[in-house]
Scaffold this active site. Structure first.
Site, PDB file in Angstrom:
ATOM      1  N   ASP A   1      40.119  43.254  38.441  1.00 49.73           N
ATOM      2  CA  ASP A   1      40.023  44.657  38.925  1.00 49.73           C
ATOM      3  C   ASP A   1      41.206  45.637  38.088  1.00 49.73           C
ATOM      4  O   ASP A   1      41.208  46.616  38.391  1.00 49.73           O
ATOM      5  CB  ASP A   1      41.001  44.546  40.406  1.00 49.73           C
ATOM      6  CG  ASP A   1      40.265  43.804  41.205  1.00 49.73           C
ATOM      7  OD1 ASP A   1      40.354  42.644  42.034  1.00 49.73           O
ATOM      8  OD2 ASP A   1      39.238  44.753  41.636  1.00 49.73           O
TER       9      ASP A   1
ATOM     10  N   HIS B   1      45.999  36.105  40.032  1.00 50.52           N
ATOM     11  CA  HIS B   1      44.719  35.456  40.946  1.00 50.52           C
ATOM     12  C   HIS B   1      45.181  34.247  41.454  1.00 50.52           C
ATOM     13  O   HIS B   1      45.950  33.245  40.825  1.00 50.52           O
ATOM     14  CB  HIS B   1      43.672  35.145  39.556  1.00 50.52           C
ATOM     15  CG  HIS B   1      42.448  35.260  40.397  1.00 50.52           C
ATOM     16  ND1 HIS B   1      41.809  34.152  41.023  1.00 50.52           N
ATOM     17  CD2 HIS B   1      41.481  36.089  40.567  1.00 50.52           C
ATOM     18  CE1 HIS B   1      40.853  34.311  41.457  1.00 50.52           C
ATOM     19  NE2 HIS B   1      40.261  35.563  41.305  1.00 50.52           N
TER      20      HIS B   1
END
Ligand code: SDX
Length: 393
Positions: free
Chosen positions: A328, A270
């Site tokens: 996700d 991320h």
């Protein structure tokens, strides 16, 4: 009053804007919406209440919530003429391609909510977009699979309405399972807003030119589609299916570490989180609940995901680079178990993120200092030179 968060000078120098909506502490793995932690909201609240919080800054009273939910419920239908817009697409068009087109086209159908200088029109546009996105996404799915559109019903809650519009057919009514509906609602909440991510920054940049709200949200949908951003949920499940069985995980871990190989572990890493994405933790719990309910707790994809997570988190490469599962990583497993094709994963992300985009769009417009976004560049091209005629080149 909670703590007033202050940025260190280094962070401020890179901040694209000031905002009061969402706060992320990437090192600690914390996510707050208007000060409320995401895990508490996911457990105790529900999506439309979170929408109210993001839009107006405070949790609603019972009366405020009832009024807000009523306004959203009464805007879930689409202009009937829009059904012809869907029919202009090939049946194999990706649902995201349809959503970008249909949302952008809304400005041609809802003329009375495009003037951003009018607070009432801004409010109506906000409600219309939040209310209609489940219908738009469900109809994109139905068109894609060649089934007739199913219209929203006012007696169903937001998530149940969406599930029914996706899975009901004229020949057989879809009975919404309340546990699946709750899981769907929780997925919406976990995707609602996330500070200045790529698609939200796109919406803010588009809104800075004075573009109408539907054009701004269409720009956000287009940006979200990318596999490094909102498209990662589709890419992650496809990666897990390609890996197939846990014994093949080491091969993919090595591919992900190979700088010469463009492969990345989808659903991992991320831009901001250098710790667990708090949304991923909640999503993992939800995956266990949904798959247990559906009697597929031994789902090979879930087993592969858990083993991949375990191996990656023990691997020095991922530990050193602080790479953890993100929102996700598990969402696709839940959506797949619910019956959605991978092509619907990102449209569901876009549906949920619409309230975040709208909240940030409203905040930008309410900032008297906001000007059109005009990033500068570091020019590294050719220095000044005179034109050379083609016969002399
Ligand atoms: C979302 O911004 C948001 O808030 C987005 C989002 C939201 O809610 O809006 O949270 C939603 O987009 C989540 C991210 C979904 N994307 C993916 O899961 C795709 C896989 N992830 C990667 O593409 C990647 O992690 C990014 C793009 C998300 C971030 O990449 P960065 O900016 O390179 O991350 P980093 O600086 O922390 O990377 C450190 C190192 C780099 O290597 P070096 O240059 O140091 O040698 O780790 C590597 C990266 O190349 N790396 C990975 C990796 N992610 C980063 N290596 C292997 N697999 C990965 N997944």
């Amino acid at each position: 009053q909670g703590d007033v968060f202050t940025f260190d000078p280094g962070f401020t120098s890179t901040a694209s804007c000031a905002s009061t909506i969402t706060f992320i502490d990437g090192e600690k793995g914390e996510l707050l919406h208007r000060g409320y932690p995401i895990d508490q909201l996911a457990e105790k609240s529900h999506f439309l209440e979170v929408c109210y919080l993001l839009l107006y800054g405070e949790l609603p009273t019972a009366d405020q919530l009832e009024d807000f939910e009523s306004r959203v419920t009464n805007h879930t239908m689409l202009h009937e003429q829009m059904t012809y817009f869907y029919r202009g697409f090939r049946r194999d068009a990706h649902p995201m391609a349809i959503m970008v087109g249909v949302v952008g086209a809304m400005s041609a159908f809802y003329h009375d909510s495009t003037d951003i200088s009018d607070p009432w029109q801004r409010e109506v546009a906000s409600i219309r977009l939040i209310a209609k996105m489940p219908t738009i996404a469900a109809w994109a799915y139905k068109y894609h699979i060649g089934q007739p559109f199913v219209y929203p019903r006012n007696d169903l809650d937001y998530a149940s309405n969406f599930l029914r519009m996706c899975f009901s057919v004229p020949a057989e009514e879809y009975e919404v399972n309340p546990i699946l509906s709750r899981a769907m609602d929780r997925i919406f909440t976990l995707h609602a807003d996330h500070e200045q991510n790529a698609s939200t920054s796109t919406v803010r940049l588009a809104s800075s030119s004075g573009a109408n709200p539907f054009a701004c949200i269409a720009a956000g949908i287009a940006c979200l589609w990318g596999p490094a951003h909102g498209g990662a949920n589709q890419a992650c499940l496809e990666m897990l299916r390609e890996i197939g069985t846990p014994d093949r995980i080491p091969e993919y871990i090595e591919k992900a570490k190979d700088k010469n190989d463009p492969f990345r572990l989808m659903g991992f890493g991320h831009r901001v989180y250098k710790n667990f994405d708090p949304r991923a933790k909640v999503m993992k719990q939800s995956a266990d609940e949904v798959l247990d309910l559906l009697g597929v707790e031994n789902n090979p994809t879930l087993q592969t995901a858990k083993e991949l997570e375990r191996i990656a988190l023990e691997d020095p490469y991922f530990k050193d680079k602080k790479l953890y599962p993100n929102v996700d990583f598990y969402s696709g497993i839940i959506l797949d178990a619910m019956g959605f094709p991978t092509s619907m994963f990102t449209p569901i992300f876009a549906l949920a993120r619409t309230v975040g985009w709208i909240s940030q769009w409203k905040e930008q417009l309410s900032d008297p200092a906001h000007k059109i976004g005009r990033p500068r560049q570091l020019y590294t091209g050719a220095t000044f030179r005179d034109y050379v005629d083609v016969e002399n080149r």
